[in-house]
Design an enzyme around this catalytic site. Structure first.
Site, PDB file in Angstrom:
ATOM      1  N   GLY E  39       0.789  -1.280   0.118  1.00  0.00           N
ATOM      2  CA  GLY E  39       0.083  -0.075  -0.114  1.00  0.00           C
ATOM      3  C   GLY E  39       0.881   1.254   0.028  1.00  0.00           C
ATOM      4  O   GLY E  39       1.841   1.118   0.680  1.00  0.00           O
ATOM      5  N   ASN E  43       3.863   1.517   2.353  1.00  0.00           N
ATOM      6  CA  ASN E  43       5.499   1.554   2.004  1.00  0.00           C
ATOM      7  C   ASN E  43       6.147   2.469   2.666  1.00  0.00           C
ATOM      8  O   ASN E  43       7.282   2.466   2.827  1.00  0.00           O
ATOM      9  CB  ASN E  43       5.435   1.420   0.449  1.00  0.00           C
ATOM     10  CG  ASN E  43       4.517   0.300  -0.108  1.00  0.00           C
ATOM     11  OD1 ASN E  43       4.299  -0.877   0.694  1.00  0.00           O
ATOM     12  ND2 ASN E  43       4.352   0.519  -1.135  1.00  0.00           N
ATOM     13  N   ASP E 110      -8.365  -6.164  -6.426  1.00  0.00           N
ATOM     14  CA  ASP E 110      -9.566  -6.703  -5.958  1.00  0.00           C
ATOM     15  C   ASP E 110      -9.802  -5.893  -4.525  1.00  0.00           C
ATOM     16  O   ASP E 110      -9.556  -6.550  -3.515  1.00  0.00           O
ATOM     17  CB  ASP E 110      -9.422  -8.102  -5.634  1.00  0.00           C
ATOM     18  CG  ASP E 110     -10.649  -9.076  -5.267  1.00  0.00           C
ATOM     19  OD1 ASP E 110     -11.687  -8.108  -5.134  1.00  0.00           O
ATOM     20  OD2 ASP E 110     -10.525  -9.982  -4.798  1.00  0.00           O
ATOM     21  N   ARG E 174      -4.043   6.549 -10.146  1.00  0.00           N
ATOM     22  CA  ARG E 174      -4.544   5.180 -10.653  1.00  0.00           C
ATOM     23  C   ARG E 174      -5.848   5.217 -11.719  1.00  0.00           C
ATOM     24  O   ARG E 174      -6.745   5.273 -11.089  1.00  0.00           O
ATOM     25  CB  ARG E 174      -4.728   4.347  -9.484  1.00  0.00           C
ATOM     26  CG  ARG E 174      -3.862   4.113  -8.552  1.00  0.00           C
ATOM     27  CD  ARG E 174      -2.791   3.023  -9.096  1.00  0.00           C
ATOM     28  NE  ARG E 174      -1.659   2.860  -7.958  1.00  0.00           N
ATOM     29  CZ  ARG E 174      -0.624   3.430  -7.880  1.00  0.00           C
ATOM     30  NH1 ARG E 174      -0.472   4.257  -8.617  1.00  0.00           N
ATOM     31  NH2 ARG E 174       0.220   2.859  -7.063  1.00  0.00           N
ATOM     32  N   ASP E 282       7.150   5.106  -3.779  1.00  0.00           N
ATOM     33  CA  ASP E 282       7.057   5.102  -2.401  1.00  0.00           C
ATOM     34  C   ASP E 282       8.365   5.191  -1.553  1.00  0.00           C
ATOM     35  O   ASP E 282       8.590   6.024  -0.674  1.00  0.00           O
ATOM     36  CB  ASP E 282       6.107   4.133  -1.608  1.00  0.00           C
ATOM     37  CG  ASP E 282       5.021   3.835  -2.500  1.00  0.00           C
ATOM     38  OD1 ASP E 282       4.349   4.851  -2.878  1.00  0.00           O
ATOM     39  OD2 ASP E 282       4.524   2.679  -2.771  1.00  0.00           O
ATOM     40  N   ASP E 318       6.552  -5.011  -1.368  1.00  0.00           N
ATOM     41  CA  ASP E 318       6.216  -3.795  -1.901  1.00  0.00           C
ATOM     42  C   ASP E 318       7.083  -2.659  -0.941  1.00  0.00           C
ATOM     43  O   ASP E 318       7.393  -1.729  -1.377  1.00  0.00           O
ATOM     44  CB  ASP E 318       4.691  -3.311  -1.045  1.00  0.00           C
ATOM     45  CG  ASP E 318       3.671  -3.498  -2.521  1.00  0.00           C
ATOM     46  OD1 ASP E 318       3.756  -4.537  -3.214  1.00  0.00           O
ATOM     47  OD2 ASP E 318       2.743  -2.714  -2.509  1.00  0.00           O
TER      48      ASP E 318
END
Lengths: 339, 339, 339, 339, 339, 339
Positions: E39, E43, E110, E174, E282, E318
């Site tokens: 995320g 991160n 998702d 995004r 990030d 991540d």
């Protein structure tokens, strides 16, 4: 260990590459196979080497990365590999789907036409291969592989007898291999057993060899053994394990050793959570040879051999990698963490 | 196999992606998840296809890599996938922490709002989906997923009845899903069971549906079954497994089949070292359908179905991938390595 | 939870990196080791934190990636790490060969000369480390590691006593470590036990400490416990598990708690398919501390502690990661999949 | 897609099980092999199916778990398997040691005596197998496997010609297989190429077939192609990739398509970090067939085919599992994460 | 480090569970997924904690094993978790197919309907969450998730401004998430950027926000930045990385930092063999915050941030787990083994 | 091979167990470590054995499962192990975090107090160990481990000189180990180099030994080499690799060999996608010894040695497992799949 013998224990037979699906999975259910090197006689050689015995392997391997890898596994465990021959050809393989619960393990053999099966029996120089040997160990798998191999194993046994090397023979009957050859093998196997000082065989094997099916029946074990000693005057010891299976990973194992003087029975072990049952019989044979080669009493050898077979069930792969100390721990019933 | 039927067995329900931590580990204890495709009805379809039956799946899947992967798994095992619809949306998931020793397995469902749950019931063309079918198999999980799915399963059953397709129904009660919908589902499930020729349900399911809690009590099994046959005149066969659990990986499993003529009881199996218990009931249903579709006697079908359920416990994943031969090996008690 | 205490439970001892071969394999049989962080006292701290208790760890770790990784594991599970000191040096390690069937697990310790063992006892500021603590938990492993560590643990206990912090002490006798120090440790361990309010020890530990080997004999348990309470007037509770082993992965576990008022016995659990037995005793200690710190009755605490120990056997690694809910599921005998 | 054809694309050839050591490891360096199903023609079939084409496979597989697993992989990806025959025998295998840096990948073939190689050519019913087909795709590997297979592939091509099915032929010269047969295969391969409408072959293949070594020399490519079109009047298209290798995982790939009208050259791709180079040529063939079968221009088909070949290098295993969209992403140079 | 600030750096945003196929494999190509927690804002928090900063996370997580696991990962790396709220609901997920060669990575989100997306903005107590904070870090992903989250992030920024906490904002546009919401988000994002002291955004982001597509064109970077400073008077620093991609695993990365006083450009890095590109931005943000929070010059902060971003590309998952020392090694160009 | 020598090549030094995190992961990022056996001199022995040379290892190992496992790895690859001594104590370890992109690999040594470091130099019977030897190979790592080991290596070299065994010496300077001993080791290393016929050392090593820092400067290589030959009259050959690093997995490698007659330069290799750089120097040394022991020309030996070093970079683990054929393939630039 006053009675310990000095010579090498030479094992002769085919080496195989096992390819098995992971536990709880069918073959190719996931795209990964675990591999190990095995083969009835190599299993005995490795176990003996791990017990500290001077073990040596004689075989023919393909002259490629698979054959070299098989040699390397023997070397890793301390087995002498000067008796290995490398020829063009293919490696014998077997694909294993490990069983679980009530679903039995399944083997797909893919060993036809292997370098071992096709090797010219005359290519083995038994005088050299058996030089300095105390024991030769062979099994009934080799003749099942083909006529060339059958001849080679007979040559080896004959040579051993001729130069005073004791012969150990494990029946290891493989019905599917014999079926593929269109014979039950009884004639050949009888010839081989006739050369053995020590044999690993149960009533069913004996019944087959002697052509007396009745000996395989429940309750005829003693009769079968007597018939066996009668038929094979060279034979001094007849050993076998007895296995009862509650489920695929829960067995009870015991063992017997018969001599011309009498019978010995080792105490049984209830095994839960079996890791790998393959090679259990070979581990037993190695344990017996270790005991005899160490000059132990029959009783000591038998108890050790049974504990060795039990130890094998806790180790993945064909080989029994257990040390003498680990076998003794099994025998001593020491179950808790050894810190 | 004179009485074997020719038509397809169409299974309708949601497909799920299972994500499970490795054995002996809690969820996210290590950063790896094993995946498989499952779902009560898909499990039945796959097992039937592995038994050689013409199985087909009807469902709605998300039109993304996960949905396509679910379809591919069905195809791999030989299930017809022409009855799958792909819609925008998400895949139903469930996260599994496999249990061990005395710690039970735990499931975290993450299936709310899936493409299946949100699919318009009118989008299914049952006349086409059931064309050439001999059986329709559905379960009580679908109505628990939401009203759309409940309507779809009822439509499917009604259409099947209308065109002479036999209906198989597995109760598969999921309390947590119904709780999330604020109902116990008894009304809906009663409507469904009323359409079934063959049902998989035990006394607890029956007691719930009929609103008679007393029928779920110990010793009232026969009474519950009688009440069930009385309440649902269409119903011809009522099958169930009985499971006793000593520990998470050691169960005893037996099974019964009741008809309006009488009761059959299959012999029980003590299972040690269970690999994966999920899908055991679906494997039983598939075994029963295989037997009936093959024209076997009720007794033969029941024994096969129970052995199929036992075989499932030895295979990782939701699907019972065992072949007929492997189920027969279980049934025959052949536990040793098949070479 | 009216009687629940507020303060932290501070655990002091060495943290170790465990390196273990995969299940069913001997050490280095394949070129992979699974790792986890452990250590008797850290195991207790982590389990307490997973139960929701304010647990804190005091220790000395090497100032390198291994030591930082050990700290991170504590943090991950919610243990306070402000009591960790980092010094140049090495991490204590242990190599584990997991056992199976009848072959026991084997540990090769490689912890000599660790940063913890060599840490100057004076470097710990016990007043600060125990500030706000309700309990101090230590074990008999620390003094076995070396004199510096023995002094540190005695300092900790003395400081705890001085400021009203209750002291929990787990005997955890490690014969091989003491043997390496050329002592049986009885004298040192007696000094430590004398500081404890709560002790985890069985008749064998007591017999050793009191120098009365007879107390370790079968049937002398009650006598040993009485002697222990007599010898250590500070001691209020004496808890222990009793373990019977059928095979490496099949044990029966029960537990007792003795106070000066009487004895409590928790019901036993038959455990099949054990995943990881290491840390079972620490899980028991954590369960007991959880109960006592929550103000539960002795009986409640004991039953919870035993179920916690059982739960640990289902989880890979040293730590018992089970939640209170998972322990309660074990205690409730709920074995089937929790959906 | 006005010009798209309707019929199936039938691929005929041997399927193989690949067993490869993990990346960066020599064969048997660690006891694990990754498996996948492959084979030049099956690779084409799978890629076509993933592109949405009606692909079908014709072959002979062993009637055991390996052969069934090969079938299942085809089914999974949507290839029709009604053209598969199952016979007793063995599966063709190959062992792969993946290369790295400057060490090339190595293949040990173990396919002699496979069920495919030994299959009776008369057992294939080409009228039925090619019913409804638009294309037949075969390769030069099959005749290298043995005379039976050579006859079968010739029969297939002849049958295709007879019923108006277009023929695609990939040279795929395997020197080691031909060497084992004691021939360079030029005669047989010439007969096959004479049947092809579309061929995948480069100057070296052409030089060999025509017995004119000079055509294989640098700078003679155009001359070789002209000679090829002259020698094989049936041939309409001749496609080939050109590969330059900086290291084992860094190649540059381009491609050409020659017709009797002229030459097309697709732009080249510099590939870094290649995952799996095997099957790159088959992916190219599938891309070309996809384009032609879709009615695309030669230029479009060639560009797509090259991008498909590049995509294959990013996917583990023999099969190019890339979708049309993934190939288009490669072609479009969209390199960043697609969210 | 005279200028180092004392307060916490609070990161607010959604945490995600990443599920990715192994390298070189498509999603579900094999039945295994590697997991990690990520995320955009988490991160940043983790990287800051690994750099030794007092980082804290504020978020809403589902009250189940996945949410607890996400919390545990933060704790492991030293991020304060007192700002996490647990609610019934689901965890946001994303499925990653890692790219290779020329095939780009693909993400299937998702995350719809996650506990974070549905969380009531009023449930966050910003006064408490920002107590003692020096910086608040948020990103443009949160408003893309839904209106509740958009409101929450605006509340957080407003509260921060009100109490003198500096605000860092990463654009993180995004498109697919906004498309699902039926908006390009420009209006909302403009509101957010207006609150920021420090922003991470490039010309394309600026062009979108300001509704001036021309600013995204090649060569307009300086113009875009000027427009941004003009439009957002609160803004003091505008940082961005510039990435050129030769292939999926070979990029060149550089970075710029603009202030109202001028522009700084960090030297570029050519990265070969990229392990994991996700979270690179990030890591850059965390590096910048680390530098600014440590009181470093803009130039020092920028160089460190770029090296941090480069370091991230060498670490799976991540999170950028690199320490300050490891970032400095990158920056120093020390490439050989550090013994 | 007229000039090939007959005797064994005896390597003496410490063997180590390497424990490394998986590629792209930091140490303990996931709970798994890959293991291999290594050590500068053992690496040379194994590579020589894989080249078919009679290699032997002399060392002291701990008498536990780790030491036995180290021996087994040598045996597996064909190295004679009769020169290994087993003593109580610990195995030398090193933890490796493999680097990637621009993040360098990191080693945490944990070898202090190992059985080798503490072994009594008098315990080695050099007359026996060097019996039949043609070469002794040692390195500068041993003296860095401690005084006992320094004495042992000096004894070995002296004994070799005395009985006409040629001495090969690899500088292998380890600054961190010497720093831990509070010395730069120049004195000791000078003594050792004085015994060598063949040395592997670059200008930096020479500068250090001779106490002339200027010799390490760019452009002084020839001067350094001349000084070295002047200072060490016994020395006949001085070999070294030159490495330029673009990134962690992309290096260019070349090599030089100086004799008193002149200088040889081998062509350089650009290596992409390096698998494992550790042991590259040892592979070079083994290649050189192989060439010299085979009676090759200096030029041939140097080219082979460089190709061997390159081959090593493609193989996981410390050992160069490449065969002569694989090294020749590297040298021949044959990059495509070898079928």
């Amino acid at each position: 260990m006053a009675g310990a013998m000095k010579g090498r224990i030479v094992c002769f037979g085919e080496m195989l590459l096992r390819l098995s699906s992971p536990a709880g999975q069918l073959l190719l259910q996931t795209p990964q196979l675990d591999t190990c090197i095995g083969g009835a006689e190599a299993n005995v050689a490795v176990s003996l080497a791990r017990f500290g015995q001077p073990a040596a392997m004689a075989s023919t391997l393909p002259d490629n990365a698979l054959g070299w890898g098989a040699r390397d596994q023997l070397r890793m465990h301390g087995v002498a590999v000067d008796g290995l021959r490398f020829e063009p050809g293919r490696m014998g393989l077997y694909f294993l789907t490990p069983g679980a619960v009530m679903r039995p393990s399944e083997i797909v053999y893919d060993r036809a036409g292997s370098a071992f099966a096709l090797a010219d029996p005359a290519a083995y120089d038994w005088a050299e291969l058996l030089d300095g040997a105390a024991w030769l160990h062979v099994s009934g798998v080799s003749p099942a592989v083909g006529e060339q191999a059958a001849q080679a194993v007979l040559d080896a046994m004959t040579a051993a007898r001729a130069c005073g090397v004791q012969v150990s023979y494990d029946g290891n009957y493989r019905a599917s291999l014999w079926a593929a050859r269109g014979s039950d093998g009884a004639g050949v196997l009888r010839t081989l057993l006739a050369q053995a000082d020590l044999a690993f065989a149960g009533p069913r094997d004996i019944a087959l060899l002697l052509g007396e099916p009745g000996l395989a029946q429940q309750g005829c074990a003693e009769e079968a053994i007597a018939a066996c000693f009668a038929a094979f005057p060279q034979l001094q010891r007849l050993a076998a394990t007895q296995r009862a299976q509650d489920s695929v990973d829960q067995h009870t194992l015991s063992a017997t050793l018969h001599t011309r003087q009498g019978a010995l029975q080792a105490g049984s072990y209830a095994m839960h959570g079996i890791v790998d049952r393959i090679g259990g019989g070979d581990a037993f044979a190695a344990g017996m040879l270790h005991g005899l080669h160490s000059g132990w009493s029959d009783s000591e050898a038998l108890e050790f051999a049974l504990a060795a077979a039990v130890a094998k069930h806790s180790i993945a792969g064909d080989f029994n990698l257990a040390s003498v100390a680990q076998v003794e721990a099994v025998r001593g019933g020491r179950l808790d963490v050894q810190r």
